[in-house]
Write an enzyme that holds these catalytic residues in place. Structure first.
Site, PDB file in Angstrom:
ATOM      1  CB  ALA A  74      -0.932  -0.021   1.209  1.00 58.34           C
ATOM      2  CB  ALA A  75       3.041   2.810   2.543  1.00 57.45           C
TER       3      ALA A  75
ATOM      4  CD  GLU B 171       6.709  -7.178  -1.127  1.00 55.89           C
ATOM      5  OE1 GLU B 171       6.474  -6.047  -0.701  1.00 55.89           O
ATOM      6  OE2 GLU B 171       6.709  -8.210  -0.384  1.00 55.89           O
TER       7      GLU B 171
ATOM      8  CB  SER C 196      -0.614  -3.027  -5.699  1.00 58.03           C
ATOM      9  OG  SER C 196       0.412  -2.123  -5.958  1.00 58.03           O
TER      10      SER C 196
ATOM     11  CB  CYS D 160      -8.271  -4.934   3.858  1.00 59.29           C
ATOM     12  SG  CYS D 160      -7.028  -3.655   4.096  1.00 59.29           S
TER      13      CYS D 160
ATOM     14  CB  VAL E 201      15.961  -3.877   1.519  1.00 56.48           C
ATOM     15  CG1 VAL E 201      17.029  -2.915   2.020  1.00 56.48           C
ATOM     16  CG2 VAL E 201      15.529  -3.504   0.105  1.00 56.48           C
TER      17      VAL E 201
ATOM     18  CG  ASP F 249       0.587  -1.151   8.666  1.00 57.51           C
ATOM     19  OD1 ASP F 249      -0.181  -0.192   8.526  1.00 57.51           O
ATOM     20  OD2 ASP F 249       0.228  -2.343   8.589  1.00 57.51           O
TER      21      ASP F 249
ATOM     22  CD1 TRP G  43     -36.881  13.267  15.551  1.00 57.56           C
ATOM     23  CD2 TRP G  43     -34.991  14.451  15.647  1.00 57.56           C
ATOM     24  NE1 TRP G  43     -37.226  14.561  15.799  1.00 57.56           N
ATOM     25  CE2 TRP G  43     -36.090  15.315  15.863  1.00 57.56           C
ATOM     26  CE3 TRP G  43     -33.696  15.001  15.658  1.00 57.56           C
ATOM     27  CZ2 TRP G  43     -35.931  16.684  16.096  1.00 57.56           C
ATOM     28  CZ3 TRP G  43     -33.558  16.357  15.898  1.00 57.56           C
ATOM     29  CH2 TRP G  43     -34.648  17.178  16.100  1.00 57.56           C
TER      30      TRP G  43
END
Ligand SMILES: Cc1cc2nc3c(=O)[nH]c(=O)nc-3n(C[C@H](O)[C@H](O)[C@H](O)COP(=O)(O)OP(=O)(O)OC[C@H]3O[C@@H](n4cnc5c(N)ncnc54)[C@H](O)[C@@H]3O)c2cc1C
Length: 456
Positions: free
Chosen positions: A12-13, A36, A42, A46, A84, A289, A440
């Site tokens: 993700a990031a 990776e 990607s 979730c 890495v 994360d 309401w």
């Protein structure tokens, strides 16, 4: 001259940063290399519970963009199965290891994006060679669990350890697959992301589904027979099982970062500024994360490992890396989940968090329905509001309800983000028609109740 961006972590990031940087700068201007260590890029962790349950049928549906798509359509040099293993800030290089035996390479960077995610917590008792014990952090974890569910002998019983939202989602997934499921939680309620009085509604609903919930119980070990897990040992006695799912939470994955001397904050996440630049380290960025961020209500640093933040933070980093300007504003702790049809939403501070942050407050619980009471399908919705005393500013909100509850939290999140008082909220012009709300809305009912509580 072509600049070079190296990204550690292709989910993700990391991929949001890479994609954003590519959108703004072409391959002749900016070379992007992503390392990776897994097989996928990607992907949606979730979605794993819904793939395990069978609702999502195919693993590939959880992959938004494959390494091939990134390479061919976006000119991003994605190297999967490359871990890495070192960062040399003085030489501005990383060392990456080919996990399929190709050796180590050193690669230089002008900018480094650290997006290595989180690591699942694994206490000593969970470190076992017994087969049948699974995490659910990656698609590879999901594949292993699916394989176990479909192999002979077919597992009939499962124990989920940990009652956070992932444990709760996994318990539902396994019930849907026809297993007899026990959930073990050491606190008094699962779903500690909401206050205990709201979590009790979740516990009752899960028991209604047939999940055996053991709260206040601590796991101390695992027993195996013939190399397969056979029991979860607890301080309340053993629980026989054919499979164990670990949902004990995560911590920021910072091993490499600390070895390189990147600064960590009090939560253990990497310390970044609002542009997602690692504090005081030029040309190094971090998101997702692995970082800590600012809680806009408490004003404190927090580690909130959610995909929604990872994507936004990655995008911010990518814009800044490619010469633009963007900032990440912080979080207010909005999160949603469900157990079968019971939806759970929260935003802002829980009572305990509000107390710890030093707020004086009132809290109210209002029961209402998702639709007009006479309209078919009307069901109970419980809204809890926490408001500062005496100002009336909304500090936190939680909703548990049978349908249309989860996304109603967004109305409250917007109010909270904009520092509205519960008094302001009573006048909100929210939509009404019998199929969608009572005259309401439950949000307005709760706001009125909070105003009354403040007046007392
Ligand atoms: C079962 C489950 C359900 C979830 N449900 C939700 C939800 O409903 N809503 C929500 O907002 N969030 C949810 N999340 C959380 C969300 O998936 C994460 O917050 C998000 O994936 C974080 O993105 P990230 O890029 O920071 O980290 P990750 O997605 O963990 O990606 C980090 C990547 O870095 C790679 N990596 C790590 N170290 C190295 C290294 N040294 N070299 C190379 N690669 C490395 C890893 O293999 C990994 O692919 C869920 C998570 C799980 C596990």
């Amino acid at each position: 001259m072509t600049e070079r961006l190296i990204v550690i972590g292709g989910d993700a990031a990391g991929m949001s940063a890479a994609a954003q940087a590519r959108r703004r700068r072409g391959p002749d201007d900016l070379e992007i290399v992503v390392f990776e260590r897994g097989h996928f890029t990607s992907y949606s962790a979730c979605g794993i519970p819904y793939w395990i349950s069978g609702l999502v049928t195919d693993r590939e549906q959880l992959v938004a963009r494959s390494p091939k798509t990134h390479r061919e359509d976006y000119a991003i040099d994605v190297r999967i199965r490359h871990e890495v293993v070192g960062i040399d800030l003085d030489r501005r290089e990383v060392v990456a290891r080919d996990l399929d035996g190709g050796g180590d390479v050193r690669e230089p960077f002008d900018n480094l994006m650290y997006a290595a995610g989180a690591v699942p917590k694994k206490p000593a008792w969970a470190r076992t060679d017994a087969a049948g014990v699974f995490g659910v952090q990656t698609l590879d974890d999901g594949s292993a669990l699916r394989g176990w569910l479909e192999a002979e002998p077919r597992p009939r019983r499962a124990v989920v350890v940990g009652g956070g939202y992932i444990g709760v989602e996994m318990a539902e997934a396994l019930v849907r697959r026809g297993l007899s499921v026990t959930l073990v939680e050491r606190d008094e309620q699962p779903m500690s992301t909401v206050d205990p009085d709201m979590a009790r509604l979740v516990t009752e609903a899960m028991r209604g589904l047939g999940v055996d919930i053991r709260t206040g119980v601590r796991v101390t070990g695992l027993t195996e027979r013939d190399g397969r897990v056979s029991e979860v040992v607890t301080d309340d006695g053993p629980i026989p099982t054919d499979l164990v799912v670990l949902g004990l939470g995560v911590r920021p994955n910072t091993e490499l970062a600390t070895a390189a001397g990147l600064p960590l904050g009090p939560t253990g996440g990497i310390r970044v500024d609002r542009q997602m630049r690692v504090s005081e380290v030029p040309g190094v960025w971090a998101a997702g994360d692995c970082v800590e961020t600012l809680h806009k209500v408490s004003g404190m640093p927090v580690h909130v490992p959610l995909g929604t933040h990872a994507n936004k933070q990655g995008r911010v980093a990518g814009i800044n890396i490619s010469g633009g300007y963007a900032t990440f504003a912080g979080v207010i702790g909005t999160a949603v989940t469900k157990v079968c049809d019971l939806e759970v939403g929260r935003t802002g501070l829980r009572e305990r968090e509000a107390r710890m942050a030093g707020f004086e407050f009132v809290s109210v619980i209002a029961e209402s329905t998702n639709r007009a009471g006479y309209y078919p399908g009307a069901r109970l919705m419980t809204v809890k509001l926490i408001a500062e005393r005496p100002s009336g500013r909304l500090l936190g909100a939680q909703i548990v309800g049978w349908s249309e509850a989860a996304k109603r939290i967004d109305t409250l999140a917007v109010a909270l983000w904009n520092k509205m008082t519960v008094d302001d909220m009573t006048a909100l012009d929210l939509g009404y028609a019998p199929p969608y709300a009572p005259v309401w809305d439950p949000v307005l009912v709760a706001a009125r109740k909070a105003v009354d509580a403040l007046a007392r």
